[in-house]
Write an enzyme that holds these catalytic residues in place. Structure first.
Site, mmCIF file in Angstrom:
data_model
loop_
_atom_site.group_PDB
_atom_site.id
_atom_site.type_symbol
_atom_site.label_atom_id
_atom_site.label_comp_id
_atom_site.label_asym_id
_atom_site.label_seq_id
_atom_site.Cartn_x
_atom_site.Cartn_y
_atom_site.Cartn_z
ATOM 1 N N CYS A 2 -9.647 48.247 -9.877
ATOM 2 C CA CYS A 2 -10.987 48.543 -10.375
ATOM 3 C C CYS A 2 -11.728 49.377 -9.328
ATOM 4 C CB CYS A 2 -11.828 47.308 -10.661
ATOM 5 S SG CYS A 2 -11.090 46.208 -11.849
ATOM 6 N N ARG A 27 -7.734 53.737 -9.406
ATOM 7 C CA ARG A 27 -7.784 52.300 -9.104
ATOM 8 C C ARG A 27 -7.674 51.421 -10.348
ATOM 9 N NH1 ARG A 27 -9.863 51.357 -4.033
ATOM 10 N NH2 ARG A 27 -10.372 49.243 -4.631
ATOM 11 N N TRP A 74 -9.184 47.768 -14.119
ATOM 12 C CA TRP A 74 -7.776 47.382 -14.238
ATOM 13 C C TRP A 74 -7.818 45.897 -14.549
ATOM 14 C CZ3 TRP A 74 -4.262 44.009 -11.965
ATOM 15 C CH2 TRP A 74 -2.909 44.296 -12.155
ATOM 16 N N ASN A 98 -15.469 44.376 -8.562
ATOM 17 C CA ASN A 98 -14.052 44.597 -8.265
ATOM 18 C C ASN A 98 -13.560 43.386 -7.476
ATOM 19 O OD1 ASN A 98 -12.400 46.609 -5.727
ATOM 20 N ND2 ASN A 98 -11.505 45.523 -7.417
ATOM 21 N N GLY A 99 -12.519 42.737 -7.989
ATOM 22 C CA GLY A 99 -11.979 41.570 -7.280
ATOM 23 C C GLY A 99 -11.660 40.475 -8.285
ATOM 24 N N GLU A 482 13.273 54.077 -2.874
ATOM 25 C CA GLU A 482 12.034 54.802 -3.133
ATOM 26 C C GLU A 482 12.208 55.759 -4.326
ATOM 27 O OE1 GLU A 482 9.062 54.571 -2.498
ATOM 28 O OE2 GLU A 482 8.189 56.550 -2.756
ATOM 29 N N LYS A 486 10.013 55.595 -7.754
ATOM 30 C CA LYS A 486 9.255 56.742 -8.281
ATOM 31 C C LYS A 486 9.600 56.949 -9.756
ATOM 32 C CE LYS A 486 6.810 57.149 -6.010
ATOM 33 N NZ LYS A 486 6.597 56.535 -4.753
ATOM 34 N N GLU A 489 8.148 54.099 -11.995
ATOM 35 C CA GLU A 489 6.682 54.133 -12.085
ATOM 36 C C GLU A 489 6.177 55.154 -13.076
ATOM 37 O OE1 GLU A 489 4.086 53.478 -8.272
ATOM 38 O OE2 GLU A 489 5.698 54.851 -7.800
ATOM 39 N N HIS A 505 30.387 45.747 -5.412
ATOM 40 C CA HIS A 505 30.212 44.294 -5.497
ATOM 41 C C HIS A 505 29.376 43.895 -6.704
ATOM 42 C CE1 HIS A 505 32.105 43.739 -1.610
ATOM 43 N NE2 HIS A 505 31.403 44.776 -1.187
ATOM 44 N N LYS A 604 -3.610 52.300 -8.237
ATOM 45 C CA LYS A 604 -3.207 52.835 -6.934
ATOM 46 C C LYS A 604 -3.339 51.787 -5.829
ATOM 47 C CE LYS A 604 -2.397 56.290 -4.075
ATOM 48 N NZ LYS A 604 -1.003 56.723 -4.082
HETATM 49 C C1 AGP Z 1 3.878 53.633 -4.787
HETATM 50 O O1 AGP Z 1 4.255 54.708 -5.556
HETATM 51 C C2 AGP Z 1 3.154 52.592 -5.447
HETATM 52 N N1 AGP Z 1 2.096 53.054 -6.228
HETATM 53 C C3 AGP Z 1 2.962 51.277 -4.736
HETATM 54 O O2 AGP Z 1 4.228 50.711 -4.597
HETATM 55 C C4 AGP Z 1 2.264 51.275 -3.354
HETATM 56 O O3 AGP Z 1 3.057 51.887 -2.404
HETATM 57 C C5 AGP Z 1 1.958 49.806 -2.964
HETATM 58 O O4 AGP Z 1 1.097 49.259 -3.897
HETATM 59 C C6 AGP Z 1 1.390 49.687 -1.578
HETATM 60 O O5 AGP Z 1 0.174 50.348 -1.448
HETATM 61 P P1 AGP Z 1 -0.480 50.610 -0.037
HETATM 62 O O6 AGP Z 1 0.433 51.507 0.716
HETATM 63 O O7 AGP Z 1 -1.797 51.261 -0.346
HETATM 64 O O8 AGP Z 1 -0.640 49.288 0.629
#
Ligand code: AGP
Length: 609
Positions: A2, A27, A74, A98-99, A482, A486, A489, A505, A604
């Site tokens: 949020c 956010r 969110w 937010n929270g 990673e 990507k 996501e 394995h 994010k």
């Molecule tokens: C990455 O593409 C993601 N959106 C997510 O995994 C992110 O890296 C994770 O939430 C950690 O965020 P931060 O680095 O702001 O702590």
């Protein structure tokens, strides 16, 4: 999650709040709303879905007033809907939050028993009702907010306005981020810096348990208990253009292309003239202190955790110090063994990730020292650490992290060399060799980006794939993880990252002609073993996409597609190898028509546990 924005000044609040929300949409983006106060009237517009829906509503039914608050959501409590969208109102008060309020059910019950009528399923609405309840008793806006907030358990950043106070905006924080922007005869408050950057670069960073009361001419900061707090503003060096798309179709693509610049900025000023020493001014730990640590934890979430896994290779190699890597949400629940000889390094782009922040606090509580690698200046994690290495990636808006990741790898590389010099586990000549290699990286990143067209062409054939497997060995295994993250996501294709040697394995059972397998195969000591793994995939009909600096015939014959990247030392190869994986995910997602910058269900900055 949020984003909240507040404005008090002389300009039309709705334009400023809306612009701020646009920059905070990363956010959360399942609903949004704005309230303004004009001629003693509080008016609210709220819409389910992206901010564009709210903008449309505001076109049809504009709002006026120079005092306003807004929110992009969110969902945590209550599904995304207009009713659950913020601002929430009770009596003459509207609140954005937010929270998460952990004791909201208990508080709600008390309020319902006292006759309050709730309209949403959110935890946030209780804040407006609590303020209304206290106001009935004390008839004082500021005091009612204070008393309401003292009843809350959990995390919050809030902004609140009241129809009887046309010259007051109140904001507070405890556990969720909130930054104040200072203008001429105007104030801004927002969850993050980019929301205010086109209006001011003078920012004040609030601590948990602090509250600000703004009028148009002044502001007062105090603790929730009412103790005055003195704070100085800081001038932020980010410029507003950094938070724009700059002609790119998506923020993610812009951020992928920014990597040569971001890496250059992260290196800048951190290498001495003789190129044999790393300078980390904000680390705030003396050489003597650093020498005493005999063990490191690196703790992070998501992409930052992948950077941490690469960091283990670097620190153990250059500084010969054992490193354990932890996922932040696991770390604090496993009673980590921390002594005064343990250094905890937390990594976070946003510096606000709730699990990482909790891990940092856990390390502190157990008596350990903590340093951080953060991108967002003055974020909670940066401020709560003893020292920080800032990545100078600039604002990262795309939800999928790209430039923040590669600059985290650079920060880890620099830190590992620094620690190695202090621990005398690496010679000045070796440091110089490694730093000279680092200085060639921006140019090699530019060369790697030239693969974009080839990758775009190749991507089209994979849009119907249901699953992908990513393989890598050693320091490329985290890059395989990673790459898989990507793809998941932003394209919603299931993908798994695996150590290439571990494939036989189990995951080998998945391989058939419908499974694309992405293999990171640099020409290092495990190259031949990786080629054997590729042959094993090929023998079972899998399609192979290889990322390598090697042009050898064995690779060409084992792989269906090769993305050839420039050669560089093995310790920096993860940075180069990340680029084709980012571009591959990006193009697959674009062909699939997904929302690349704001993929479904994600936010994010994950500020809830
Ligand atoms: C990455 O593409 C993601 N959106 C997510 O995994 C992110 O890296 C994770 O939430 C950690 O965020 P931060 O680095 O702001 O702590």
């Amino acid at each position: 999650m949020c984003g909240i924005v507040g404005y008090i000044g002389e300009k039309p609040a709705v334009d400023i709040v809306l612009d701020g929300l646009r920059r905070l949409e990363y956010r959360g983006y399942d609903s949004a709303g704005i309230s303004t106060l004009s001629d003693g009237q509080l008016t609210t517009r709220r819409a389910e879905g992206k901010l564009a829906n709210l903008e449309q509503q505001l076109k049809n039914a504009p709002l006026s007033g120079s005092l306003g608050i807004g929110h992009t959501r969110w969902a945590t409590h209550g599904k995304p809907s207009q009713i659950n969208a913020h601002p929430h109102r009770a009596g003459g008060f509207v609140v954005v939050h937010n929270g998460i309020i952990e004791n909201y059910l208990q508080l709600k019950q008390g309020l319902v028993d006292a006759g309050h009528n709730f309209k949403s399923e959110t935890d946030s609405e209780i804040i407006a009702h609590l303020i209304e309840k206290h106001f009935k008793q004390c008839d004082d806006f500021e005091q009612s907010v204070r008393l309401a907030l003292l009843e809350l358990r959990g995390a919050f950043a809030i902004a609140v306005i009241c129809d009887r106070y046309p010259d007051l905006l109140i904001a507070a924080k405890a556990g969720s981020p909130l930054v104040v922007g200072q203008g001429q005869g105007e104030y801004f408050v927002a969850s993050d810096i980019p929301a205010m950057l086109s209006h001011t670069r003078e920012m004040i960073f609030l601590n948990d348990g602090e509250m600000v009361v703004f009028s148009r001419s002044r502001m007062n900061i105090s603790t929730l208990e009412g103790q005055p707090v003195e704070k100085k503003s800081k001038t932020i060096t980010w410029n507003p253009m950094m938070a724009e798309k700059g002609g790119y179709r998506h923020f993610m693509l812009k951020e992928i292309y920014e990597q040569p610049r971001a890496v250059t900025d992260t290196i800048a000023g951190r290498i001495n003239d003789d190129k044999n020493q790393v300078l980390l001014n904000d680390l705030n730990l003396s050489d003597t202190e650093l020498r005493t640590f005999d063990r490191l934890y690196i703790v992070a979430c998501g992409t930052s955790w992948h950077a941490a896994l690469v960091g283990k290779f670097l620190i153990e190699k250059f500084a010969r110090t054992p490193v354990e890597v932890d996922i932040a949400s696991e770390f604090r629940y496993r009673q980590p063994l921390i002594s005064e000889k343990t250094l905890t390094l937390v990594i976070s782009q946003s510096g606000e990730t709730a699990d990482t922040l909790a891990a940092l606090r856990e390390a502190h509580e157990r008596g350990g020292k903590v340093i951080s690698i953060c991108n967002v200046v003055e974020s909670s994690i940066a401020r709560e650490s003893e020292g920080v290495i800032y990545t100078h990636a600039g604002p990262e808006i795309g939800v999928a992290s790209t430039k923040a990741f590669t600059t985290q790898l650079i920060a880890l590389y620099l830190f590992a060399l620094h620690l190695g010099r202090i621990k005398q586990t690496i010679t000045a000549e070796q440091i110089q060799k490694n730093l000279l290699a680092l200085l060639t990286l921006p140019r090699k990143l530019e060369e790697t980006l030239e693969l974009d067209n080839q990758i775009e062409q190749a991507a089209r054939q994979f849009i119907h794939a249901n699953d992908f497997l990513y393989l890598g060995r050693g320091n490329q295994y985290p890059i395989a993880l990673e790459g898989a993250l990507k793809l998941k996501e932003i394209s919603y294709i299931h993908a798994e990252g695996y150590p290439a040697g571990e494939m036989k394995h189990g995951p080998i059972a998945l391989i058939d002609e419908n499974l694309p397998v992405v293999v990171v195969a640099p020409s290092n000591e495990t190259y031949e073993k990786v080629i054997s793994n590729m042959e094993e995939v090929k023998a079972r009909g899998g399609q192979i996409i290889a990322i390598s600096d090697c042009g050898c015939p064995d690779l060409q014959s084992a792989a269906d597609i090769v993305f050839r990247i420039p050669a560089i030392c093995d310790d920096l190869m993860p940075v180069l190898a990340s680029i084709p994986l980012q571009l591959l995910s990006y193009h697959i997602a674009v062909f699939k028509g997904t929302d690349v910058d704001q993929p479904r269900n994600l936010a994010k900055s994950v500020t809830v546990e």
